[in-house]
Every structure is written in structure tokens, then in C-alpha cells.
Motif scaffolding. Structure first.
Motif, PDB file in Angstrom:
ATOM      1  N   ASN A 100       0.789  -1.232   0.000  1.00 54.69           N
ATOM      2  CA  ASN A 100       0.000   0.000   0.000  1.00 54.69           C
ATOM      3  C   ASN A 100       0.818   1.278   0.000  1.00 54.69           C
ATOM      4  N   SER A 101       2.122   1.170   0.103  1.00 55.36           N
ATOM      5  CA  SER A 101       2.964   2.375   0.089  1.00 55.36           C
ATOM      6  C   SER A 101       4.351   2.026  -0.414  1.00 55.36           C
ATOM      7  N   LYS A 102       5.026   3.016  -0.958  1.00 49.53           N
ATOM      8  CA  LYS A 102       6.408   2.866  -1.400  1.00 49.53           C
ATOM      9  C   LYS A 102       7.209   4.033  -0.820  1.00 49.53           C
ATOM     10  N   PRO A 103       7.516   3.960   0.460  1.00 43.69           N
ATOM     11  CA  PRO A 103       8.166   5.088   1.130  1.00 43.69           C
ATOM     12  C   PRO A 103       9.607   5.294   0.663  1.00 43.69           C
ATOM     13  N   GLU A 104      10.040   6.536   0.761  1.00 43.44           N
ATOM     14  CA  GLU A 104      11.447   6.857   0.515  1.00 43.44           C
ATOM     15  C   GLU A 104      12.257   6.478   1.749  1.00 43.44           C
ATOM     16  N   ILE A 105      13.358   5.787   1.547  1.00 43.21           N
ATOM     17  CA  ILE A 105      14.231   5.400   2.654  1.00 43.21           C
ATOM     18  C   ILE A 105      15.362   6.413   2.772  1.00 43.21           C
ATOM     19  N   ILE A 106      15.529   6.948   3.972  1.00 47.54           N
ATOM     20  CA  ILE A 106      16.632   7.862   4.262  1.00 47.54           C
ATOM     21  C   ILE A 106      17.549   7.160   5.247  1.00 47.54           C
ATOM     22  N   SER A 107      18.785   6.908   4.853  1.00 46.22           N
ATOM     23  CA  SER A 107      19.720   6.176   5.697  1.00 46.22           C
ATOM     24  C   SER A 107      20.818   7.098   6.204  1.00 46.22           C
ATOM     25  N   LEU A 108      21.043   7.069   7.511  1.00 45.07           N
ATOM     26  CA  LEU A 108      22.047   7.911   8.153  1.00 45.07           C
ATOM     27  C   LEU A 108      23.314   7.102   8.425  1.00 45.07           C
ATOM     28  N   GLN A 109      24.475   7.715   8.174  1.00 47.56           N
ATOM     29  CA  GLN A 109      25.739   7.027   8.437  1.00 47.56           C
ATOM     30  C   GLN A 109      26.854   8.027   8.726  1.00 47.56           C
ATOM     31  N   PRO A 110      26.703   8.821   9.772  1.00 48.67           N
ATOM     32  CA  PRO A 110      27.741   9.811  10.067  1.00 48.67           C
ATOM     33  C   PRO A 110      28.920   9.183  10.818  1.00 48.67           C
ATOM     34  N   ASN A 111      30.109   9.655  10.526  1.00 52.60           N
ATOM     35  CA  ASN A 111      31.304   9.257  11.267  1.00 52.60           C
ATOM     36  C   ASN A 111      31.955  10.446  11.961  1.00 52.60           C
ATOM     37  N   LEU A 112      31.667  11.637  11.455  1.00 50.86           N
ATOM     38  CA  LEU A 112      32.203  12.866  12.008  1.00 50.86           C
ATOM     39  C   LEU A 112      31.062  13.801  12.398  1.00 50.86           C
ATOM     40  N   LEU A 113      31.352  14.754  13.262  1.00 50.57           N
ATOM     41  CA  LEU A 113      30.324  15.701  13.676  1.00 50.57           C
ATOM     42  C   LEU A 113      29.767  16.456  12.472  1.00 50.57           C
ATOM     43  N   ALA A 114      30.636  16.855  11.557  1.00 52.54           N
ATOM     44  CA  ALA A 114      30.183  17.582  10.373  1.00 52.54           C
ATOM     45  C   ALA A 114      29.226  16.740   9.537  1.00 52.54           C
ATOM     46  N   GLU A 115      29.411  15.427   9.566  1.00 53.13           N
ATOM     47  CA  GLU A 115      28.528  14.549   8.796  1.00 53.13           C
ATOM     48  C   GLU A 115      27.157  14.412   9.445  1.00 53.13           C
ATOM     49  N   ILE A 116      27.082  14.661  10.750  1.00 49.07           N
ATOM     50  CA  ILE A 116      25.771  14.718  11.403  1.00 49.07           C
ATOM     51  C   ILE A 116      25.003  15.920  10.867  1.00 49.07           C
ATOM     52  N   TRP A 117      25.692  17.054  10.744  1.00 49.32           N
ATOM     53  CA  TRP A 117      25.050  18.241  10.169  1.00 49.32           C
ATOM     54  C   TRP A 117      24.561  17.937   8.747  1.00 49.32           C
ATOM     55  N   THR A 118      25.397  17.232   7.973  1.00 48.35           N
ATOM     56  CA  THR A 118      25.019  16.877   6.605  1.00 48.35           C
ATOM     57  C   THR A 118      23.784  15.993   6.595  1.00 48.35           C
ATOM     58  N   ASP A 119      23.726  15.039   7.516  1.00 42.07           N
ATOM     59  CA  ASP A 119      22.564  14.149   7.592  1.00 42.07           C
ATOM     60  C   ASP A 119      21.302  14.914   7.974  1.00 42.07           C
ATOM     61  N   ILE A 120      21.427  15.871   8.890  1.00 35.21           N
ATOM     62  CA  ILE A 120      20.264  16.684   9.259  1.00 35.21           C
ATOM     63  C   ILE A 120      19.741  17.422   8.036  1.00 35.21           C
TER      64      ILE A 120
END
Length: 221
Positions: free
Chosen positions: A114-134
Motif C-alpha cells: 500500500n505504500s512505497k516510502p522513501e528510505i533515508i539512511s544515516l551514516q555519520p562518522n564525524l560531527l560535520a557529517e551529522i550536520w550533513t545528515d540533518i
């Protein structure tokens, strides 16, 4: 863009969505998500395949046995997800023992009717990559992420300003698991340094290392 229907399968993702002002758009959560408090009554969409009760050593042995048998550690409650008809599912590809893996989620989504959701996968290794994921989450959900990131960065800048004049940096051992002993890696050494400390273990941007108790004692003296 219509109001998204979000299933978050990792606590950090749930908090990111809340930070972006979309708590009301969360329709399902992982078994570990408990913040913000208003999401605690939402349907639970994941479960561990092992008994999570017991000592850290017992839990480690159960998880290790699953992995040695090429089994996933968590399961997605496909029937629950199907009923929720999400537009987006947020998961992670950082650690297969921490939460549902990307492969598990992709397999579950492939069976939805009934749905085909978009998958968003997070994989940060650095603090800056957390900002990128946000920012990636914000872009996928159609909201502005800059103000949220700027707020977080301003808090860090304020901490750095207060600690940069410290003449003595305390030794800090960030422990992620007790038995077997594991130190915290990835962005944790960055946070310790920003707070004015000297991180004894863990390498910035690298996965959390296993430790010997003897090493912890000798480095902490």
C-alpha cells in the motif's frame, strides 16, 4: 508538499525530525525511540531478535551468535509499517547491532503493497557529517534545515569559546560498552576535545575500538 508520514527506526533520527519541527508527522517509531515524550505512544515498528535483558556480556553473546549465523539482529514489523503507509522511513547504515540495518529496511519495504516510502539512511562518522545528515533529512521532508543546524553549531561554538583557555585538559575515557570493554569512537573524541578534554581512546571518524581493562587503568592514572 503534503504532510509527510514518517517512520523513524532509530532514536537519533526521531530527534532530528523533532528538531526540524515535524514531530506531528511521525507515525511510527523503533522499539528504542522514547524522545520526545509525545512519540512514546506511537506504534512500534521494530523488535530485537534477542533477549535484551541481562548483563552486557550476556547481551553481547546473544548478538554475536546471531551475527555468526548470518542473521540480522532486529526485525521490522512489516504488518505495522504496512498499516501506517509511511511516505518516509529513516534508518541507519552505521552499525548493524545498534538498530535495524539498511538492508533489513530495504527488504521490508520491497514487500509493502500500500505504500512505497522513501528510505533515508544515516551514516555519520564525524560531527560535520551529522550536520550533513540533518540537512539531507530536511531536504527529503521538504523543510528548512539551516536554522536547526545553525542553532546546534552556535551551541558548540559557545562551548569552544569557554574551554579554549583551559590550561589543564582532564583525561576522558568515553565507554560505549562494559563487557567486553569498548570505547566510543566516531565523533565522540571531537566532542571531548571541544569540551576541553583529552580523549584517551577512540579515533576521530573511526568506529569504536575494543579495549583491555588493563589499558583503561594504565591510561587513566
Amino acid at each position: 508538499m503534503n504532510q509527510p508520514r514518517i517512520v523513524s527506526l532509530i532514536p537519533s533520527a526521531t530527534e532530528i525530525v523533532a528538531l526540524l519541527g515535524l514531530t506531528d508527522a511521525i507515525v511510527g517509531r523503533s522499539h528504542e525511540c522514547d524522545y520526545p515524550p509525545e512519540i512514546q505512544n506511537l506504534p512500534v515498528c521494530t523488535q530485537p531478535k534477542f533477549n535484551p535483558e541481562g548483563t552486557s556480556s550476556e547481551i553481547h553473546n546473544r548478538v554475536t551468535e546471531l551475527l555468526q549465523n548470518a542473521l540480522s539482529v532486529y526485525k521490522v514489523e512489516i504488518d505495522t509499517v504496512e498499516k501506517l503507509q509511511p511516505t518516509h522511513i529513516i534508518t541507519q547504515a552505521q552499525c548493524e547491532v545498534c538498530a535495524c540495518s539498511l538492508a533489513d529496511v530495504e527488504q521490508a519495504v520491497s514487500t509493502l503493497v500500500n505504500s512505497k516510502p522513501e528510505i533515508i539512511s544515516l551514516q555519520p562518522n564525524l560531527l560535520a557529517e551529522i550536520w550533513t545528515d540533518i540537512q539531507r533529512v530536511a531536504d527529503a521532508l521538504g523543510v528548512n534545515g539551516k536554522s536547526a543546524i545553525d542553532l546546534l553549531q552556535s551551541r558548540i561554538d559557545a562551548i569552544i569559546l569557554k574551554t579554549k583557555t583551559l590550561t589543564v585538559k582532564p583525561k576522558v575515557a568515553c565507554i560505549e560498552w562494559i563487557e567486553p570493554l569498548m570505547a566510543a569512537g566516531n565523533w565522540m573524541p571531537e566532542l571531548v576535545a571541544m569540551a576541553g578534554g583529552n580523549s584517551l581512546f577512540g579515533i576521530v571518524g573511526k568506529h569504536s575500538p575494543w579495549l583491555k581493562w588493563e589499558s583503561l587503568v594504565s591510561r587513566s592514572v
